[in-house]
Design a protein around this motif. Structure first.
Motif, PDB file in Angstrom:
ATOM      1  N   LEU A 206       1.008  -1.267  -0.234  1.00 45.72           N
ATOM      2  CA  LEU A 206      -0.341  -0.021   0.156  1.00 45.72           C
ATOM      3  C   LEU A 206       0.832   1.577   0.224  1.00 45.72           C
ATOM      4  CD1 LEU A 206      -2.721  -0.780   2.609  1.00 45.72           C
ATOM      5  CD2 LEU A 206      -3.249  -0.759   0.417  1.00 45.72           C
ATOM      6  N   THR A 207       2.077   1.388   0.213  1.00 47.97           N
ATOM      7  CA  THR A 207       2.842   2.809   0.549  1.00 47.97           C
ATOM      8  C   THR A 207       4.440   2.335  -0.361  1.00 47.97           C
ATOM      9  OG1 THR A 207       4.531   1.590   2.312  1.00 47.97           O
ATOM     10  CG2 THR A 207       2.270   2.304   3.067  1.00 47.97           C
ATOM     11  N   GLU A 208       4.669   1.171  -1.035  1.00 46.17           N
ATOM     12  CA  GLU A 208       5.673   1.207  -1.484  1.00 46.17           C
ATOM     13  C   GLU A 208       5.683   0.632  -3.070  1.00 46.17           C
ATOM     14  OE1 GLU A 208       9.682  -0.199   0.476  1.00 46.17           O
ATOM     15  OE2 GLU A 208       8.615   0.503   2.195  1.00 46.17           O
ATOM     16  N   ALA A 209       4.524  -0.543  -3.203  1.00 42.52           N
ATOM     17  CA  ALA A 209       4.317  -1.524  -4.696  1.00 42.52           C
ATOM     18  C   ALA A 209       4.318  -0.513  -5.340  1.00 42.52           C
ATOM     19  CB  ALA A 209       4.022  -2.109  -4.490  1.00 42.52           C
ATOM     20  N   GLY A 210       5.124  -0.597  -6.671  1.00 41.19           N
ATOM     21  CA  GLY A 210       4.487   0.145  -7.612  1.00 41.19           C
ATOM     22  C   GLY A 210       3.633  -0.230  -8.072  1.00 41.19           C
ATOM     23  N   ALA A 211       2.327  -0.137  -9.453  1.00 37.96           N
ATOM     24  CA  ALA A 211       0.859  -0.507  -9.887  1.00 37.96           C
ATOM     25  C   ALA A 211       0.876  -1.741  -9.687  1.00 37.96           C
ATOM     26  CB  ALA A 211       0.480   0.201 -11.172  1.00 37.96           C
ATOM     27  N   GLY A 212       2.181  -2.386 -10.847  1.00 39.72           N
ATOM     28  CA  GLY A 212       2.562  -3.697 -11.052  1.00 39.72           C
ATOM     29  C   GLY A 212       2.152  -4.803 -10.055  1.00 39.72           C
ATOM     30  N   GLU A 213       3.194  -4.916  -8.839  1.00 35.66           N
ATOM     31  CA  GLU A 213       2.724  -5.198  -7.637  1.00 35.66           C
ATOM     32  C   GLU A 213       2.335  -5.085  -6.727  1.00 35.66           C
ATOM     33  OE1 GLU A 213       7.877  -6.169  -8.226  1.00 35.66           O
ATOM     34  OE2 GLU A 213       7.064  -4.232  -7.098  1.00 35.66           O
ATOM     35  N   ARG A 214       1.136  -4.002  -6.406  1.00 40.03           N
ATOM     36  CA  ARG A 214       0.037  -3.672  -5.822  1.00 40.03           C
ATOM     37  C   ARG A 214      -0.515  -5.029  -5.355  1.00 40.03           C
ATOM     38  NH1 ARG A 214      -4.451  -1.501  -4.919  1.00 40.03           N
ATOM     39  NH2 ARG A 214      -4.328   0.058  -2.678  1.00 40.03           N
ATOM     40  N   GLU A 215      -1.345  -5.348  -6.307  1.00 37.53           N
ATOM     41  CA  GLU A 215      -2.758  -6.067  -6.067  1.00 37.53           C
ATOM     42  C   GLU A 215      -1.588  -7.699  -5.538  1.00 37.53           C
ATOM     43  OE1 GLU A 215      -5.532  -5.644  -5.501  1.00 37.53           O
ATOM     44  OE2 GLU A 215      -4.966  -3.315  -5.501  1.00 37.53           O
ATOM     45  N   GLU A 216      -0.756  -7.998  -6.230  1.00 39.17           N
ATOM     46  CA  GLU A 216       0.254  -9.138  -6.262  1.00 39.17           C
ATOM     47  C   GLU A 216       0.754  -9.559  -4.851  1.00 39.17           C
ATOM     48  OE1 GLU A 216       3.418 -12.097  -8.039  1.00 39.17           O
ATOM     49  OE2 GLU A 216       3.363 -10.105  -9.008  1.00 39.17           O
ATOM     50  N   ALA A 217       1.101  -8.209  -4.440  1.00 34.55           N
ATOM     51  CA  ALA A 217       1.082  -8.714  -2.782  1.00 34.55           C
ATOM     52  C   ALA A 217       0.539  -8.503  -1.420  1.00 34.55           C
ATOM     53  CB  ALA A 217       2.450  -7.345  -2.534  1.00 34.55           C
ATOM     54  N   LEU A 218      -0.543  -7.783  -2.157  1.00 36.33           N
ATOM     55  CA  LEU A 218      -1.946  -7.672  -1.324  1.00 36.33           C
ATOM     56  C   LEU A 218      -2.751  -9.546  -1.342  1.00 36.33           C
ATOM     57  CD1 LEU A 218      -3.889  -4.609  -2.163  1.00 36.33           C
ATOM     58  CD2 LEU A 218      -2.685  -5.107  -0.259  1.00 36.33           C
ATOM     59  N   GLY A 219      -2.781  -9.529  -2.772  1.00 37.35           N
ATOM     60  CA  GLY A 219      -2.713 -10.913  -2.388  1.00 37.35           C
ATOM     61  C   GLY A 219      -2.514 -11.930  -2.453  1.00 37.35           C
ATOM     62  N   ALA A 220      -1.297 -11.961  -2.066  1.00 39.85           N
ATOM     63  CA  ALA A 220       0.015 -13.385  -1.411  1.00 39.85           C
ATOM     64  C   ALA A 220      -0.494 -12.587  -0.213  1.00 39.85           C
ATOM     65  CB  ALA A 220       0.992 -12.811  -1.955  1.00 39.85           C
ATOM     66  N   ALA A 221      -0.643 -11.763   0.910  1.00 36.61           N
ATOM     67  CA  ALA A 221      -0.909 -11.167   2.280  1.00 36.61           C
ATOM     68  C   ALA A 221      -2.131 -11.762   2.328  1.00 36.61           C
ATOM     69  CB  ALA A 221      -1.179  -9.894   3.268  1.00 36.61           C
ATOM     70  N   ARG A 222      -3.695 -11.865   1.002  1.00 33.98           N
ATOM     71  CA  ARG A 222      -4.870 -12.189   2.007  1.00 33.98           C
ATOM     72  C   ARG A 222      -4.582 -14.043   2.015  1.00 33.98           C
ATOM     73  NH1 ARG A 222      -6.210  -7.893  -2.122  1.00 33.98           N
ATOM     74  NH2 ARG A 222      -6.872  -6.202  -1.085  1.00 33.98           N
ATOM     75  N   THR A 223      -4.228 -13.963   1.124  1.00 34.83           N
ATOM     76  CA  THR A 223      -3.910 -15.799   0.783  1.00 34.83           C
ATOM     77  C   THR A 223      -3.719 -15.902   1.375  1.00 34.83           C
ATOM     78  OG1 THR A 223      -4.199 -15.893  -1.926  1.00 34.83           O
ATOM     79  CG2 THR A 223      -3.814 -17.917  -0.348  1.00 34.83           C
ATOM     80  N   HIS A 224      -2.391 -15.445   2.425  1.00 34.08           N
ATOM     81  CA  HIS A 224      -1.846 -16.347   3.261  1.00 34.08           C
ATOM     82  C   HIS A 224      -2.120 -16.069   4.624  1.00 34.08           C
ATOM     83  CE1 HIS A 224       2.593 -17.689   5.458  1.00 34.08           C
ATOM     84  NE2 HIS A 224       1.763 -16.911   5.994  1.00 34.08           N
ATOM     85  N   ARG A 225      -2.900 -14.443   5.077  1.00 34.42           N
ATOM     86  CA  ARG A 225      -3.837 -14.341   6.756  1.00 34.42           C
ATOM     87  C   ARG A 225      -4.946 -15.440   6.476  1.00 34.42           C
ATOM     88  NH1 ARG A 225      -6.004 -10.236   4.688  1.00 34.42           N
ATOM     89  NH2 ARG A 225      -3.983  -8.469   5.480  1.00 34.42           N
ATOM     90  N   ARG A 226      -5.947 -16.044   5.045  1.00 28.96           N
ATOM     91  CA  ARG A 226      -6.789 -17.004   4.966  1.00 28.96           C
ATOM     92  C   ARG A 226      -5.933 -18.186   5.420  1.00 28.96           C
ATOM     93  NH1 ARG A 226      -8.633 -16.551   0.727  1.00 28.96           N
ATOM     94  NH2 ARG A 226      -7.446 -18.071  -0.181  1.00 28.96           N
ATOM     95  N   GLN A 227      -5.350 -18.960   4.993  1.00 30.76           N
ATOM     96  CA  GLN A 227      -4.672 -20.342   5.082  1.00 30.76           C
ATOM     97  C   GLN A 227      -4.067 -20.746   6.315  1.00 30.76           C
ATOM     98  OE1 GLN A 227      -1.430 -19.743   2.483  1.00 30.76           O
ATOM     99  NE2 GLN A 227      -2.267 -21.498   1.027  1.00 30.76           N
ATOM    100  N   TRP A 228      -4.065 -19.487   7.134  1.00 27.37           N
ATOM    101  CA  TRP A 228      -3.592 -19.152   8.386  1.00 27.37           C
ATOM    102  C   TRP A 228      -4.884 -19.633   9.564  1.00 27.37           C
ATOM    103  CZ3 TRP A 228      -3.086 -14.612  11.542  1.00 27.37           C
ATOM    104  CH2 TRP A 228      -2.910 -14.697  13.000  1.00 27.37           C
ATOM    105  N   LEU A 229      -5.313 -18.340   9.372  1.00 25.98           N
ATOM    106  CA  LEU A 229      -6.517 -18.094  10.353  1.00 25.98           C
ATOM    107  C   LEU A 229      -7.691 -19.331   9.975  1.00 25.98           C
ATOM    108  CD1 LEU A 229      -7.117 -14.430  10.183  1.00 25.98           C
ATOM    109  CD2 LEU A 229      -6.095 -15.794  12.044  1.00 25.98           C
ATOM    110  N   GLU A 230      -7.706 -19.719   9.548  1.00 26.55           N
ATOM    111  CA  GLU A 230      -8.970 -20.527   8.603  1.00 26.55           C
ATOM    112  C   GLU A 230      -8.544 -21.875   8.624  1.00 26.55           C
ATOM    113  OE1 GLU A 230     -11.243 -19.031   4.920  1.00 26.55           O
ATOM    114  OE2 GLU A 230     -11.606 -17.483   5.599  1.00 26.55           O
ATOM    115  N   GLY A 231      -7.037 -22.280   8.637  1.00 29.27           N
ATOM    116  CA  GLY A 231      -6.381 -23.664   8.049  1.00 29.27           C
ATOM    117  C   GLY A 231      -5.644 -24.302   9.782  1.00 29.27           C
ATOM    118  N   TYR A 232      -4.175 -23.784   9.119  1.00 23.23           N
ATOM    119  CA  TYR A 232      -3.519 -24.525  10.716  1.00 23.23           C
ATOM    120  C   TYR A 232      -3.252 -23.684  12.179  1.00 23.23           C
ATOM    121  CZ  TYR A 232      -0.297 -20.692   8.887  1.00 23.23           C
ATOM    122  OH  TYR A 232       0.447 -20.031   8.241  1.00 23.23           O
TER     123      TYR A 232
END
Length: 247
Positions: A206-232
């Motif tokens: 949200l503060t440093e990534a370029g336009a091409g990386e912003r959504e990819e990084a947010l998607g990785a964070a959301r996926t990891h958060r879900r795998q942790w909280l809803e998973g292991y």
């Protein structure tokens, strides 16, 4: 995004790439590190947090960290420079499983057993690099409970891929090592580690990534958060132990 770069960004807030607090880390390195002069080798060192903490605790030690991640090693070298350890801490980009170097008085391998095919492979590699009478500081995951289907899905793991805690310690024994002091990561340590991982990546997006990386990084964070909280969460455990070679 390159996976190594993404991981290095995600570990900005929690450079110890394991669910271990600073206090627990300090106790573990204190009890694993040799006194006097000696050498340490960190197999799968990441950004160097474990090795640098051990060198800080023992001014007579020098060390080598080995990892495949260029971004993590860049961070490790920066931290070594800030700590005044240039020359004492050397970081090498290489496959830890194939590393060939001088024997060490203490070998660290924390959260990197997968690079050696599992616990047995990691401990076999550690022994190859260990001087007689040396110690290993080893960390690996185990099932605290379950595993449930959602925990397996969250980790992308098979049912028999990780042992329970008695099974992990039995494997350590079969490999010819005796556990001395050890630490079992708490839920609070896991939560701090996972929130730091996802939080650092989110903030960077949200503060440093370029336009091409912003959504990819947010998607990785959301996926990891879900795998942790809803998973292991509350099912996956982590052991870090000081091991004595008794083979």
């Amino acid at each position: 995004m390159d996976r190594a770069r993404l991981s290095a960004i995600a570990h900005r807030w929690h450079p110890v790439a394991a669910p271990v607090s600073d206090d627990a880390l300090a106790r573990l390195v204190e009890r694993a590190a040799p006194t006097g002069r000696g050498t340490a080798l960190d197999l799968g060192c990441g950004s160097g947090a474990w090795l640098l903490a051990m060198l800080a605790a023992r001014p007579g030690l020098s060390g080598v960290g080995v990892d495949t991640s260029g971004p993590a090693l860049d961070a490790a070298r920066d931290r070594a420079a800030l700590a005044g350890m240039v020359g004492r801490a050397v970081f090498v980009q290489a496959d830890a499983a194939g590393w060939r170097g001088e024997p060490a008085d203490v070998v660290l391998c924390i959260g990197a057993a997968h690079a050696f095919g599992g616990t047995a492979g990691a401990l076999e590699a550690a022994r190859r690099h260990l001087r007689p009478g040396g110690r290993v500081l080893f960390g690996d995951g185990f099932w605290e409970s379950g595993p449930s289907e959602r925990a397996l899905a969250g980790l992308g793991a098979e049912p028999g891929e990780l042992p329970d805690l008695p099974g992990l310690l039995a494997e350590v024994g079969r490999c010819g090592f005796e556990p001395g002091y050890a630490h079992l990561s708490t839920t609070a340590e896991w939560d701090e580690y996972e929130w730091s991982w996802t939080g650092a990546l989110t903030e960077w997006a949200l503060t440093e990534a370029g336009a091409g990386e912003r959504e990819e990084a947010l998607g990785a964070a959301r996926t990891h958060r879900r795998q942790w909280l809803e998973g292991y969460r509350r099912e996956l455990g982590f052991l870090t132990a000081v091991l004595h070679d008794v083979a």
